[in-house]
Design a protein around this motif. Structure first.
Motif, PDB file in Angstrom:
ATOM      1  N   ASP A   1       0.826  -1.211   0.000  1.00 34.94           N
ATOM      2  CA  ASP A   1       0.000   0.000   0.000  1.00 34.94           C
ATOM      3  C   ASP A   1       0.860   1.261   0.000  1.00 34.94           C
ATOM      4  O   ASP A   1       0.504   2.270  -0.624  1.00 34.94           O
ATOM      5  CB  ASP A   1      -0.924   0.007   1.221  1.00 34.94           C
ATOM      6  CG  ASP A   1      -1.991  -1.083   1.145  1.00 34.94           C
ATOM      7  OD1 ASP A   1      -2.218  -1.605   0.033  1.00 34.94           O
ATOM      8  OD2 ASP A   1      -2.592  -1.400   2.190  1.00 34.94           O
ATOM      9  N   ALA A   2       1.988   1.215   0.696  1.00 34.88           N
ATOM     10  CA  ALA A   2       2.853   2.395   0.795  1.00 34.88           C
ATOM     11  C   ALA A   2       3.401   2.818  -0.563  1.00 34.88           C
ATOM     12  O   ALA A   2       3.668   4.002  -0.789  1.00 34.88           O
ATOM     13  CB  ALA A   2       4.006   2.120   1.753  1.00 34.88           C
ATOM     14  N   ALA A   3       3.573   1.860  -1.486  1.00 33.40           N
ATOM     15  CA  ALA A   3       4.107   2.192  -2.808  1.00 33.40           C
ATOM     16  C   ALA A   3       3.173   3.151  -3.543  1.00 33.40           C
ATOM     17  O   ALA A   3       3.626   4.004  -4.319  1.00 33.40           O
ATOM     18  CB  ALA A   3       4.296   0.913  -3.625  1.00 33.40           C
ATOM     19  N   TYR A   4       1.876   3.027  -3.288  1.00 32.61           N
ATOM     20  CA  TYR A   4       0.910   3.947  -3.879  1.00 32.61           C
ATOM     21  C   TYR A   4       0.762   5.210  -3.033  1.00 32.61           C
ATOM     22  O   TYR A   4       0.679   6.322  -3.568  1.00 32.61           O
ATOM     23  CB  TYR A   4      -0.451   3.266  -4.014  1.00 32.61           C
ATOM     24  CG  TYR A   4      -0.483   2.130  -5.005  1.00 32.61           C
ATOM     25  CD1 TYR A   4      -0.507   2.372  -6.374  1.00 32.61           C
ATOM     26  CD2 TYR A   4      -0.488   0.804  -4.575  1.00 32.61           C
ATOM     27  CE1 TYR A   4      -0.534   1.326  -7.295  1.00 32.61           C
ATOM     28  CE2 TYR A   4      -0.509  -0.248  -5.482  1.00 32.61           C
ATOM     29  CZ  TYR A   4      -0.539   0.017  -6.837  1.00 32.61           C
ATOM     30  OH  TYR A   4      -0.554  -1.017  -7.736  1.00 32.61           O
ATOM     31  N   ALA A   5       0.723   5.043  -1.721  1.00 27.15           N
ATOM     32  CA  ALA A   5       0.520   6.189  -0.827  1.00 27.15           C
ATOM     33  C   ALA A   5       1.602   7.245  -1.000  1.00 27.15           C
ATOM     34  O   ALA A   5       1.330   8.450  -0.902  1.00 27.15           O
ATOM     35  CB  ALA A   5       0.478   5.712   0.622  1.00 27.15           C
ATOM     36  N   LEU A   6       2.829   6.808  -1.271  1.00 25.52           N
ATOM     37  CA  LEU A   6       3.934   7.754  -1.453  1.00 25.52           C
ATOM     38  C   LEU A   6       3.771   8.602  -2.715  1.00 25.52           C
ATOM     39  O   LEU A   6       4.410   9.633  -2.859  1.00 25.52           O
ATOM     40  CB  LEU A   6       5.269   6.998  -1.507  1.00 25.52           C
ATOM     41  CG  LEU A   6       5.754   6.413  -0.173  1.00 25.52           C
ATOM     42  CD1 LEU A   6       6.907   5.445  -0.408  1.00 25.52           C
ATOM     43  CD2 LEU A   6       6.169   7.517   0.789  1.00 25.52           C
ATOM     44  N   GLU A   7       2.909   8.169  -3.629  1.00 26.67           N
ATOM     45  CA  GLU A   7       2.654   8.916  -4.876  1.00 26.67           C
ATOM     46  C   GLU A   7       1.549   9.947  -4.643  1.00 26.67           C
ATOM     47  O   GLU A   7       0.565  10.017  -5.379  1.00 26.67           O
ATOM     48  CB  GLU A   7       2.247   7.954  -5.996  1.00 26.67           C
ATOM     49  CG  GLU A   7       3.316   6.957  -6.381  1.00 26.67           C
ATOM     50  CD  GLU A   7       4.378   7.560  -7.285  1.00 26.67           C
ATOM     51  OE1 GLU A   7       4.283   8.761  -7.594  1.00 26.67           O
ATOM     52  OE2 GLU A   7       5.301   6.831  -7.675  1.00 26.67           O
ATOM     53  N   LEU A   8       1.704  10.743  -3.625  1.00 30.91           N
ATOM     54  CA  LEU A   8       0.690  11.707  -3.219  1.00 30.91           C
ATOM     55  C   LEU A   8       0.477  12.775  -4.300  1.00 30.91           C
ATOM     56  O   LEU A   8       1.337  13.608  -4.552  1.00 30.91           O
ATOM     57  CB  LEU A   8       1.117  12.362  -1.900  1.00 30.91           C
ATOM     58  CG  LEU A   8       0.121  13.284  -1.208  1.00 30.91           C
ATOM     59  CD1 LEU A   8      -1.164  12.542  -0.870  1.00 30.91           C
ATOM     60  CD2 LEU A   8       0.733  13.870   0.058  1.00 30.91           C
ATOM     61  N   GLY A   9      -0.675  12.704  -4.967  1.00 31.42           N
ATOM     62  CA  GLY A   9      -0.993  13.653  -6.034  1.00 31.42           C
ATOM     63  C   GLY A   9      -0.295  13.386  -7.341  1.00 31.42           C
ATOM     64  O   GLY A   9      -0.429  14.160  -8.296  1.00 31.42           O
ATOM     65  N   THR A  10       0.459  12.269  -7.406  1.00 26.25           N
ATOM     66  CA  THR A  10       1.286  12.028  -8.598  1.00 26.25           C
ATOM     67  C   THR A  10       1.123  10.649  -9.222  1.00 26.25           C
ATOM     68  O   THR A  10       1.758  10.371 -10.232  1.00 26.25           O
ATOM     69  CB  THR A  10       2.781  12.197  -8.261  1.00 26.25           C
ATOM     70  OG1 THR A  10       3.186  11.142  -7.377  1.00 26.25           O
ATOM     71  CG2 THR A  10       3.054  13.531  -7.604  1.00 26.25           C
ATOM     72  N   GLY A  11       0.318   9.768  -8.660  1.00 24.05           N
ATOM     73  CA  GLY A  11       0.235   8.454  -9.288  1.00 24.05           C
ATOM     74  C   GLY A  11      -0.414   7.361  -8.474  1.00 24.05           C
ATOM     75  O   GLY A  11       0.071   6.226  -8.488  1.00 24.05           O
ATOM     76  N   ASN A  12      -1.519   7.651  -7.775  1.00 22.79           N
ATOM     77  CA  ASN A  12      -2.210   6.579  -7.047  1.00 22.79           C
ATOM     78  C   ASN A  12      -3.711   6.535  -7.334  1.00 22.79           C
ATOM     79  O   ASN A  12      -4.502   6.079  -6.528  1.00 22.79           O
ATOM     80  CB  ASN A  12      -1.957   6.677  -5.534  1.00 22.79           C
ATOM     81  CG  ASN A  12      -2.351   8.009  -4.929  1.00 22.79           C
ATOM     82  OD1 ASN A  12      -3.055   8.793  -5.555  1.00 22.79           O
ATOM     83  ND2 ASN A  12      -1.894   8.271  -3.713  1.00 22.79           N
TER      84      ASN A  12
END
Length: 395
Positions: free
Chosen positions: A280-291
């Motif tokens: 889940d963190a792999a997507y969460a880190l894409e804040l506003g840029t790719g989740n």
């Protein structure tokens, strides 16, 4: 008293009664309209059941409805594109729009290989960096409302970021800030809380010496932080309110929602598909840029509305999409004169949109499978070249 004089007196009395009523009514209506405009919403179309303060919605157009229907090849050109996709063993959804009509709208391959569930038009794919266009749109809405300006310095919001007093909102949109983010330690890479992630990003942002164009996600992470400060609203809620709900998108979700329509990610090699799950963190880190996950029809609907003057005034949209001299990138898109190009890659998902500046041609390819023998970006350019008269520019 003569009859004519008596009539005139009666008319004056009626005017004294009617004029204040009409005046109050006009003020009330005018106030409502001004109130709507203060919220950055144009009152061009107000449904009969609209509640004040709620987002104004437009009826779904016939074209939007058509984008949710299967369109098999119906002429030589669309048949050629379909055969090209089949020959490349493409897995995903392709939406091809030409001369104002959808000529191909079809899904290929599997959403879930293990359970043999095929991709359909309602399948959602992670669109990766295409989401930057949507973050830029949210910024533009705040500019339209007068809460932000392209010239606002980053230091107004994050003075702790190096060189922030010399970096503007427009610089962030164009990725010409000279900012980078130092790779976080392993323990911070497991974060999923948006506030913790934004705090980590800010503390690890550095300035590397010049403001030349450099594709760095941190620019859009910071734009998310600015949006949250200005609107006092969580980015996810703001996205849902101003994009998903207002644009009536029905097949859009964040990765964390784990919508059952989200396609699973696969790698493909030597004829074998391998599931490539990500934390889940792999997507969460894409804040506003790719989740964000979207269907092809929802992505098409977003771009149609993004380029509609109903949602953004043309001068504002033109300015936000204007690259700096010698550059091509602005607000999530490469401005290539005759069309706009946006691409997103995440895990094994890849999404491409080539959207004609004339608004009458568009190629969307969304895929959930990474194949070393297939370059989706090149395939999209090949398809685009089949439907447009101008030369496609590789990015």
């Amino acid at each position: 008293m003569p009859k004519r004089k008596h009539l005139k007196k009666r008319q004056k009395r009626w005017l004294k009664v009617i004029f204040p009523v009409v005046f109050l009514f006009c003020c009330l209506v005018g106030g409502i309209i001004v109130g709507l405009n203060d919220k950055g919403v144009t009152p061009a179309y107000v449904p009969a059941n609209h509640k004040l303060g709620a987002p104004l919605l437009r009826k779904r157009s016939p074209l939007e409805k058509a984008s949710q229907e299967i369109h098999e090849p119906r002429d030589a050109k669309s048949a050629q594109i379909d055969q090209l996709l089949l020959s490349k063993n493409f897995s995903g959804t392709a939406l091809i729009y030409h001369n104002g009509q959808i000529i191909l709208n079809k899904s290929y391959g599997f959403k879930d290989v293990g359970n043999q569930i095929t991709n359909t038009l309602s399948t959602q794919y992670c669109i990766g960096s295409i989401q930057k266009t949507q973050t830029a749109y949210l910024i533009a809405k705040q500019i339209a409302a007068g809460r932000l300006h392209f010239s606002d310095p980053l230091s107004k919001f994050f003075p702790q970021v190096p060189n922030s007093e010399h970096i503007t909102i427009k610089d962030l949109l164009n990725m010409t800030t000279g900012l980078r983010m130092q790779p976080p330690p392993v323990q911070e890479m497991s974060a999923t809380d948006p506030n913790a992630i934004l705090k980590m990003i800010i503390t690890r942002t550095t300035f590397f010496g010049n403001k030349k164009y450099s594709y760095q996600a941190v620019n859009y992470n910071l734009l998310v932080g600015i949006l949250e400060q200005v609107t006092k609203t969580d980015y996810y809620q703001l996205f849902e309110k101003q994009i998903t709900n207002t644009m009536q998108l029905e097949q859009t979700s964040f990765a964390a929602e784990k919508d059952p329509d989200q396609a699973l990610p696969y790698s493909f090699k030597n004829g074998v598909s391998t599931l490539m799950p990500a934390p889940d963190a792999a997507y969460a880190l894409e804040l506003g840029t790719g989740n964000i996950f979207m269907s092809a029809s929802d992505l098409f609907a977003f771009y149609q509305k993004f380029f509609s003057n109903y949602y953004l005034a043309k001068p504002l949209r033109t300015e936000m999409l204007q690259p700096y001299p010698g550059e091509k990138y602005a607000s999530g898109n490469y401005n290539l004169t005759n069309y706009f190009h946006s691409r997103g890659v995440k895990i094994t998902y890849e999404g491409i949109i080539n959207y004609g500046a004339n608004g009458r041609d568009c190629v969307i390819l969304l895929s959930n499978r990474q194949d070393p023998t297939l370059t989706i970006n090149k395939l999209s350019d090949e398809i685009t070249q089949l439907i447009v008269p101008y030369k496609v520019q590789p990015v």
